[in-house]
Design a protein around this motif. Structure first.
Motif, PDB file in Angstrom:
ATOM      1  N   GLU A 172       3.218  -8.856  -3.729  1.00  0.00           N
ATOM      2  CA  GLU A 172       1.831  -8.779  -4.257  1.00  0.00           C
ATOM      3  C   GLU A 172       1.967  -7.456  -4.942  1.00  0.00           C
ATOM      4  OE1 GLU A 172      -0.818 -12.359  -3.080  1.00  0.00           O
ATOM      5  OE2 GLU A 172       0.065 -11.729  -1.293  1.00  0.00           O
ATOM      6  N   PHE A 173       1.269  -6.366  -3.480  1.00  0.00           N
ATOM      7  CA  PHE A 173       1.015  -4.397  -3.965  1.00  0.00           C
ATOM      8  C   PHE A 173       1.768  -4.846  -5.174  1.00  0.00           C
ATOM      9  CE2 PHE A 173       1.624  -0.718  -3.005  1.00  0.00           C
ATOM     10  CZ  PHE A 173       0.786  -0.555  -2.960  1.00  0.00           C
ATOM     11  N   ARG A 174       3.137  -4.782  -4.364  1.00  0.00           N
ATOM     12  CA  ARG A 174       4.574  -4.202  -5.951  1.00  0.00           C
ATOM     13  C   ARG A 174       3.893  -3.923  -7.552  1.00  0.00           C
ATOM     14  NH1 ARG A 174       8.879  -5.841  -4.597  1.00  0.00           N
ATOM     15  NH2 ARG A 174       8.430  -7.823  -5.971  1.00  0.00           N
ATOM     16  N   ASP A 175       3.755  -5.664  -6.893  1.00  0.00           N
ATOM     17  CA  ASP A 175       3.576  -5.847  -8.788  1.00  0.00           C
ATOM     18  C   ASP A 175       2.327  -5.326  -9.397  1.00  0.00           C
ATOM     19  OD1 ASP A 175       6.083  -6.899  -7.742  1.00  0.00           O
ATOM     20  OD2 ASP A 175       5.132  -9.723  -8.206  1.00  0.00           O
ATOM     21  N   ARG A 176       0.915  -5.014  -8.376  1.00  0.00           N
ATOM     22  CA  ARG A 176       0.042  -5.166  -9.336  1.00  0.00           C
ATOM     23  C   ARG A 176      -0.153  -3.590  -8.897  1.00  0.00           C
ATOM     24  NH1 ARG A 176      -2.099  -6.836  -5.221  1.00  0.00           N
ATOM     25  NH2 ARG A 176      -3.114  -4.970  -4.318  1.00  0.00           N
ATOM     26  N   ASN A 177       0.181  -3.245  -8.161  1.00  0.00           N
ATOM     27  CA  ASN A 177       0.992  -1.273  -8.344  1.00  0.00           C
ATOM     28  C   ASN A 177       1.524  -0.722  -8.557  1.00  0.00           C
ATOM     29  OD1 ASN A 177      -2.241  -1.055  -6.951  1.00  0.00           O
ATOM     30  ND2 ASN A 177      -1.612  -2.483  -5.415  1.00  0.00           N
ATOM     31  N   PRO A 178       2.726  -0.576  -9.454  1.00  0.00           N
ATOM     32  CA  PRO A 178       3.939   0.263  -9.879  1.00  0.00           C
ATOM     33  C   PRO A 178       3.748   1.161  -9.318  1.00  0.00           C
ATOM     34  CG  PRO A 178       2.764  -0.937 -11.947  1.00  0.00           C
ATOM     35  CD  PRO A 178       1.988  -1.391 -11.099  1.00  0.00           C
ATOM     36  N   PRO A 237       6.890   5.929  -3.423  1.00  0.00           N
ATOM     37  CA  PRO A 237       6.231   5.611  -4.642  1.00  0.00           C
ATOM     38  C   PRO A 237       6.813   4.152  -4.156  1.00  0.00           C
ATOM     39  CG  PRO A 237       7.214   7.445  -4.880  1.00  0.00           C
ATOM     40  CD  PRO A 237       8.020   7.183  -4.093  1.00  0.00           C
ATOM     41  N   ALA A 238       6.082   2.858  -4.514  1.00  0.00           N
ATOM     42  CA  ALA A 238       6.660   1.344  -3.694  1.00  0.00           C
ATOM     43  C   ALA A 238       8.226   1.209  -5.134  1.00  0.00           C
ATOM     44  CB  ALA A 238       5.137   0.975  -5.121  1.00  0.00           C
ATOM     45  N   ALA A 239       8.076   1.899  -5.980  1.00  0.00           N
ATOM     46  CA  ALA A 239       8.674   1.834  -6.767  1.00  0.00           C
ATOM     47  C   ALA A 239      10.722   2.239  -5.689  1.00  0.00           C
ATOM     48  CB  ALA A 239       9.177   2.250  -8.382  1.00  0.00           C
ATOM     49  N   GLN A 240      10.852   2.860  -5.146  1.00  0.00           N
ATOM     50  CA  GLN A 240      11.935   3.733  -4.482  1.00  0.00           C
ATOM     51  C   GLN A 240      12.006   2.993  -2.820  1.00  0.00           C
ATOM     52  OE1 GLN A 240      11.163   7.619  -4.124  1.00  0.00           O
ATOM     53  NE2 GLN A 240      10.311   7.764  -5.812  1.00  0.00           N
ATOM     54  N   GLU A 241      11.191   1.817  -2.549  1.00  0.00           N
ATOM     55  CA  GLU A 241      10.795   0.948  -1.369  1.00  0.00           C
ATOM     56  C   GLU A 241      12.050  -0.124  -1.820  1.00  0.00           C
ATOM     57  OE1 GLU A 241      11.377  -0.324   1.929  1.00  0.00           O
ATOM     58  OE2 GLU A 241       9.744   1.583   2.341  1.00  0.00           O
ATOM     59  N   THR A 242      13.190   0.120  -0.775  1.00  0.00           N
ATOM     60  CA  THR A 242      13.983  -1.380  -0.898  1.00  0.00           C
ATOM     61  C   THR A 242      14.553  -2.377   0.473  1.00  0.00           C
ATOM     62  OG1 THR A 242      15.657   0.218  -0.024  1.00  0.00           O
ATOM     63  CG2 THR A 242      15.169   0.154  -2.518  1.00  0.00           C
ATOM     64  N   TYR A 300      -5.049  -0.472   1.342  1.00  0.00           N
ATOM     65  CA  TYR A 300      -6.074  -0.194   0.973  1.00  0.00           C
ATOM     66  C   TYR A 300      -5.803   0.937  -0.442  1.00  0.00           C
ATOM     67  CZ  TYR A 300      -9.649   4.131   1.129  1.00  0.00           C
ATOM     68  OH  TYR A 300     -10.220   4.946   1.048  1.00  0.00           O
ATOM     69  N   ASP A 301      -6.945   0.311  -1.145  1.00  0.00           N
ATOM     70  CA  ASP A 301      -7.049   0.894  -2.654  1.00  0.00           C
ATOM     71  C   ASP A 301      -8.441   1.410  -2.903  1.00  0.00           C
ATOM     72  OD1 ASP A 301      -6.767   1.108  -5.633  1.00  0.00           O
ATOM     73  OD2 ASP A 301      -6.841  -1.419  -5.857  1.00  0.00           O
ATOM     74  N   PRO A 302      -7.962   3.304  -2.527  1.00  0.00           N
ATOM     75  CA  PRO A 302      -9.244   3.801  -2.807  1.00  0.00           C
ATOM     76  C   PRO A 302      -9.182   3.815  -4.421  1.00  0.00           C
ATOM     77  CG  PRO A 302      -6.762   5.257  -2.921  1.00  0.00           C
ATOM     78  CD  PRO A 302      -6.574   3.865  -2.248  1.00  0.00           C
ATOM     79  N   PRO A 303     -10.420   4.182  -4.582  1.00  0.00           N
ATOM     80  CA  PRO A 303     -11.087   4.431  -6.022  1.00  0.00           C
ATOM     81  C   PRO A 303     -10.609   5.507  -6.963  1.00  0.00           C
ATOM     82  CG  PRO A 303     -13.227   5.261  -4.329  1.00  0.00           C
ATOM     83  CD  PRO A 303     -12.078   5.037  -3.843  1.00  0.00           C
ATOM     84  N   ASP A 304     -10.150   6.897  -6.108  1.00  0.00           N
ATOM     85  CA  ASP A 304      -9.639   7.759  -7.110  1.00  0.00           C
ATOM     86  C   ASP A 304      -8.636   7.884  -7.027  1.00  0.00           C
ATOM     87  OD1 ASP A 304     -12.006   7.938  -8.387  1.00  0.00           O
ATOM     88  OD2 ASP A 304     -13.303   8.688  -6.710  1.00  0.00           O
ATOM     89  N   ALA A 305      -7.115   7.491  -6.497  1.00  0.00           N
ATOM     90  CA  ALA A 305      -6.357   7.287  -5.666  1.00  0.00           C
ATOM     91  C   ALA A 305      -5.342   5.967  -5.651  1.00  0.00           C
ATOM     92  CB  ALA A 305      -6.696   8.207  -4.405  1.00  0.00           C
ATOM     93  N   PRO A 306      -4.080   6.368  -6.061  1.00  0.00           N
ATOM     94  CA  PRO A 306      -3.298   4.847  -5.885  1.00  0.00           C
ATOM     95  C   PRO A 306      -3.269   4.738  -4.802  1.00  0.00           C
ATOM     96  CG  PRO A 306      -1.844   6.953  -6.648  1.00  0.00           C
ATOM     97  CD  PRO A 306      -3.357   7.895  -6.033  1.00  0.00           C
TER      98      PRO A 306
END
Length: 322
Positions: A187-193, A65-70, A81-87
């Protein structure tokens, strides 16, 4: 520019390597590849230094999960990569720098996440060929300084910069490029928590470091024998390629936004160059580009160096705004 020892050796051997561009010499390493089928001139192929799989592709990567990456710095580049129906998923360049290909499956769709440091070409492909899943590795061969991939199923060779089969059973086939883009980790993390990020591979590599120090400020591309781009554009200037059109970073950065040919390009600061400083996070700011259509949908594109665009699209259109 500091380059890995195998690549330095390859540079001194470039003339000899070109002379050995002969399928009869390659059959020992590639006994299952059909060299009678090709779309390229074999004398354009050279050895890049490491042998087949000497740069190990990743199969079935783990994700966090993005929140766990340090481990990632806010400015570090990731390939999104931002698929239509998945994180949304982020593939850090600190890992792609050392592996170049990640074979993954997202909601049942096999994808190949690819990055060639010598061309700065970063693209995500649908990994199916005629509906059949394929997996990709690094051949150790280059053409116009771009990585030649191979598929494990038929041992065909594929040109990464254009996603095309060039040698073997799949010569002439084209992989479908999916919308993906380079952006900073922040940018990725802030847009995709709730997004996912590729976890660190279980290999002994200097992740986070750049083995090509100063490459994107060099006078010439490494292991490239082709002509320079036209219009006085520096060979190692970044461009935004959409189809057979290219916009220079310099023009886009000055404008902030460009709307042309049905394409909307935006530039914003905050992303470090992966090919500048010894530590990727310390690279100079090259910014992030988003490429969309007039309805705001993300478009497949690439951000190669100018020499690579010219090499693979010699009749391509340079969008200079004149």
């Amino acid at each position: 520019m500091r380059l890995p020892t195998p690549l330095i050796a390859a540079a001194f051997a470039i003339c000899a390597t070109a002379a050995l561009a002969d399928p009869a010499q390659w059959v020992r390493e590639w006994p299952q590849t059909d060299f009678t089928r090709t779309t390229i001139a074999f004398d354009e192929v050279i050895a890049g230094g490491p042998p087949k799989d000497g740069i190990p592709a990743i199969w079935a990567p783990a994700h966090l999960p993005a929140a766990q990456e340090t481990r990632l710095d806010d400015r570090e580049p990731v390939l999104t990569y931002d698929p239509p129906d998945a994180p949304a998923r982020a593939y850090p360049i600190r890992y792609l720098m050392w592996h170049e290909i990640v074979n993954d499956v997202v909601e049942g769709l096999p994808i190949a996440v690819t990055y060639c440091p010598l061309c700065n070409s970063a693209m995500v492909f649908d990994a199916r060929v005629d509906g059949v899943r394929h997996s990709f590795g690094v051949s150790g061969k280059l053409r116009h300084s771009d990585m030649i991939m191979y598929d494990r199923e038929t041992k065909s060779w594929w040109q990464q910069a254009v996603g095309k089969g060039v040698v073997g059973a799949h010569a002439g086939a084209v992989l479908t490029q999916l919308p993906g883009w380079m952006e900073s980790w922040a940018e990725f993390r802030d847009r995709n928590p709730d997004g996912l990020v590729m976890d660190q591979p279980d290999w002994r590599r200097a992740y986070g470091s750049n083995p090509y120090v100063g490459y994107d400020s060099a006078a010439r591309p490494f292991l490239y024998r082709g002509e320079d781009p036209p219009h006085g554009i520096h060979p190692l200037a970044r461009v935004v390629r959409v189809g057979d059109r290219a916009w220079t970073f310099a023009r886009l950065r000055a404008a902030g936004e460009i709307r042309e040919a049905g394409v909307v390009l935006n530039w914003a600061p905050g992303q470090a160059s992966a090919l500048d400083s010894r530590t990727i996070a310390d690279g100079r700011d090259v910014g992030t580009v988003r490429v969309r259509d007039a309805e705001g949908r993300d478009l497949p594109h690439d951000i190669p160096f100018a020499f690579a665009f010219h090499a693979f699209f010699p009749d391509g259109v340079w969008m200079l705004g004149d």
